[in-house]
Design a protein around this motif. Structure first.
Motif, PDB file in Angstrom:
ATOM      1  N   ALA A 211       0.851  -1.278   0.103  1.00 14.81           N
ATOM      2  CA  ALA A 211       0.150  -0.060  -0.031  1.00 14.81           C
ATOM      3  C   ALA A 211       0.976   1.322   0.007  1.00 14.81           C
ATOM      4  O   ALA A 211       0.324   2.455   0.105  1.00 14.81           O
ATOM      5  N   GLY A 212       2.136   1.034   0.050  1.00  7.33           N
ATOM      6  CA  GLY A 212       3.107   2.323  -0.091  1.00  7.33           C
ATOM      7  C   GLY A 212       3.580   2.863   1.252  1.00  7.33           C
ATOM      8  O   GLY A 212       3.835   3.976   1.243  1.00  7.33           O
ATOM      9  N   ILE A 213       3.167   1.939   2.252  1.00  2.00           N
ATOM     10  CA  ILE A 213       3.625   2.386   3.754  1.00  2.00           C
ATOM     11  C   ILE A 213       4.675   1.630   4.088  1.00  2.00           C
ATOM     12  O   ILE A 213       4.599   0.277   4.101  1.00  2.00           O
ATOM     13  N   SER A 214       5.895   2.271   4.884  1.00  3.99           N
ATOM     14  CA  SER A 214       6.936   1.659   5.004  1.00  3.99           C
ATOM     15  C   SER A 214       6.582   0.789   6.405  1.00  3.99           C
ATOM     16  O   SER A 214       6.088   1.787   7.477  1.00  3.99           O
ATOM     17  N   PRO A 215       6.863  -0.689   6.510  1.00  2.97           N
ATOM     18  CA  PRO A 215       6.541  -1.000   7.725  1.00  2.97           C
ATOM     19  C   PRO A 215       7.537  -0.973   8.524  1.00  2.97           C
ATOM     20  O   PRO A 215       8.631  -0.463   8.436  1.00  2.97           O
ATOM     21  N   PRO A 216       7.080  -1.223   9.800  1.00  4.03           N
ATOM     22  CA  PRO A 216       8.103  -0.667  11.134  1.00  4.03           C
ATOM     23  C   PRO A 216       9.301  -1.762  11.238  1.00  4.03           C
ATOM     24  O   PRO A 216       9.184  -2.815  10.689  1.00  4.03           O
ATOM     25  N   GLY A 217      10.581  -1.318  11.469  1.00  3.43           N
ATOM     26  CA  GLY A 217      11.374  -2.341  11.856  1.00  3.43           C
ATOM     27  C   GLY A 217      11.198  -3.000  13.257  1.00  3.43           C
ATOM     28  O   GLY A 217       9.926  -3.023  13.614  1.00  3.43           O
ATOM     29  N   ALA A 218      12.304  -3.455  13.873  1.00  6.28           N
ATOM     30  CA  ALA A 218      12.290  -4.319  15.146  1.00  6.28           C
ATOM     31  C   ALA A 218      12.286  -3.226  15.996  1.00  6.28           C
ATOM     32  O   ALA A 218      12.244  -2.145  16.070  1.00  6.28           O
ATOM     33  N   ALA A 219      11.014  -3.397  17.281  1.00  3.86           N
ATOM     34  CA  ALA A 219      10.801  -2.570  18.164  1.00  3.86           C
ATOM     35  C   ALA A 219      11.689  -2.326  19.027  1.00  3.86           C
ATOM     36  O   ALA A 219      12.639  -3.414  19.338  1.00  3.86           O
ATOM     37  N   PRO A 220      12.101  -1.188  19.758  1.00  4.91           N
ATOM     38  CA  PRO A 220      13.481  -1.002  20.481  1.00  4.91           C
ATOM     39  C   PRO A 220      13.121  -1.864  21.806  1.00  4.91           C
ATOM     40  O   PRO A 220      11.883  -1.944  22.227  1.00  4.91           O
ATOM     41  N   ARG A 221      14.166  -2.457  22.446  1.00  4.03           N
ATOM     42  CA  ARG A 221      14.092  -3.101  23.655  1.00  4.03           C
ATOM     43  C   ARG A 221      14.536  -2.202  24.593  1.00  4.03           C
ATOM     44  O   ARG A 221      15.734  -1.607  24.764  1.00  4.03           O
ATOM     45  N   HIS A 222      13.949  -2.168  26.063  1.00  7.97           N
ATOM     46  CA  HIS A 222      14.392  -1.362  26.970  1.00  7.97           C
ATOM     47  C   HIS A 222      14.384  -2.427  28.345  1.00  7.97           C
ATOM     48  O   HIS A 222      13.708  -3.020  28.396  1.00  7.97           O
ATOM     49  N   GLU A 223      15.481  -2.048  29.006  1.00  5.16           N
ATOM     50  CA  GLU A 223      15.499  -2.512  30.426  1.00  5.16           C
ATOM     51  C   GLU A 223      15.468  -1.434  31.339  1.00  5.16           C
ATOM     52  O   GLU A 223      16.374  -0.302  31.282  1.00  5.16           O
ATOM     53  N   GLY A 224      14.706  -1.174  32.215  1.00  4.63           N
ATOM     54  CA  GLY A 224      14.660  -0.132  33.378  1.00  4.63           C
ATOM     55  C   GLY A 224      14.233   1.281  32.699  1.00  4.63           C
ATOM     56  O   GLY A 224      13.300   1.163  31.755  1.00  4.63           O
ATOM     57  N   PRO A 225      14.490   2.357  33.239  1.00  3.56           N
ATOM     58  CA  PRO A 225      13.989   3.628  32.768  1.00  3.56           C
ATOM     59  C   PRO A 225      14.277   3.955  31.573  1.00  3.56           C
ATOM     60  O   PRO A 225      15.425   3.515  31.146  1.00  3.56           O
ATOM     61  N   ILE A 226      13.288   4.740  30.688  1.00  8.33           N
ATOM     62  CA  ILE A 226      13.553   5.180  29.354  1.00  8.33           C
ATOM     63  C   ILE A 226      14.102   6.474  29.371  1.00  8.33           C
ATOM     64  O   ILE A 226      13.395   7.267  29.909  1.00  8.33           O
TER      65      ILE A 226
END
Length: 174
Positions: free
Chosen positions: A108-123
């Motif tokens: 549909a011409g929309i760039s799909p997301p890459g891998a979601a960021p991973r977080h440990e603890g506060p962001i």
């Protein structure tokens, strides 16, 4: 419960799941709720259908429409008692978008997301847009530039391809 009753119960549940899985997202109509990964659970107890969905982010304005579309679709398919519940845990992530959903976005011409960021603890708070690995959905070039952190919906950013010059939405990684 007899074998016949159990088989009918299983068939009813599978039919309810198929109907719920076919409902499309109101903001990304090339995706079903199942492909988007927001459809969490479908249960049928004593003929009543309960569907659980997870918002893509807190305050997502499409949730009411998703709920209404699920209820309407299930009722149109013979389910008289339908309840939609919101499941907040675990929080939705773009990693839940299916491979078919990612392909549908790109088609549909929309760039799909890459891998979601991973977080440990506060962001840590960042005041600049995150760096993303984005390719043009038209020509696959990685030579793209961010034109706006906010696209046609809050979950998308606007980019422009430096190769084919086409503008496009990119689904933000969450």
């Amino acid at each position: 419960m007899s074998e016949t009753t159990a088989a009918a119960s299983t068939a009813t549940l599978e039919r309810a799941r198929a109907v719920a899985a076919s409902v499309v997202d109101p903001e990304l109509p090339m995706l079903t709720l199942a492909d988007l990964g927001v459809l969490r659970e479908v249960d049928v107890t004593d003929g009543a259908v309960t569907v659980s969905i997870t918002p893509t982010y807190s305050g997502c304005p499409a949730m009411a429409t998703m709920r209404d579309d699920l209820v309407r679709s299930l009722c149109d398919n013979g389910f008289d008692q339908v309840q939609v519940r919101i499941a907040l845990h675990p929080a939705w992530t773009t990693d839940w978008i299916t491979p078919q959903g990612r392909a549908a976005l790109a088609a549909a011409g929309i760039s799909p997301p890459g891998a979601a960021p991973r977080h440990e603890g506060p962001i840590a708070l960042a005041l600049t847009p995150p760096r993303r690995s984005v390719r043009c959905p038209r020509c696959a070039s990685p030579q793209v530039e961010l034109t706006s952190e906010f696209g046609s919906t809050a979950c998308k950013a606007m980019y422009r391809c430096s190769t084919c010059l086409e503008p496009f939405d990119h689904v933000k990684e969450i």
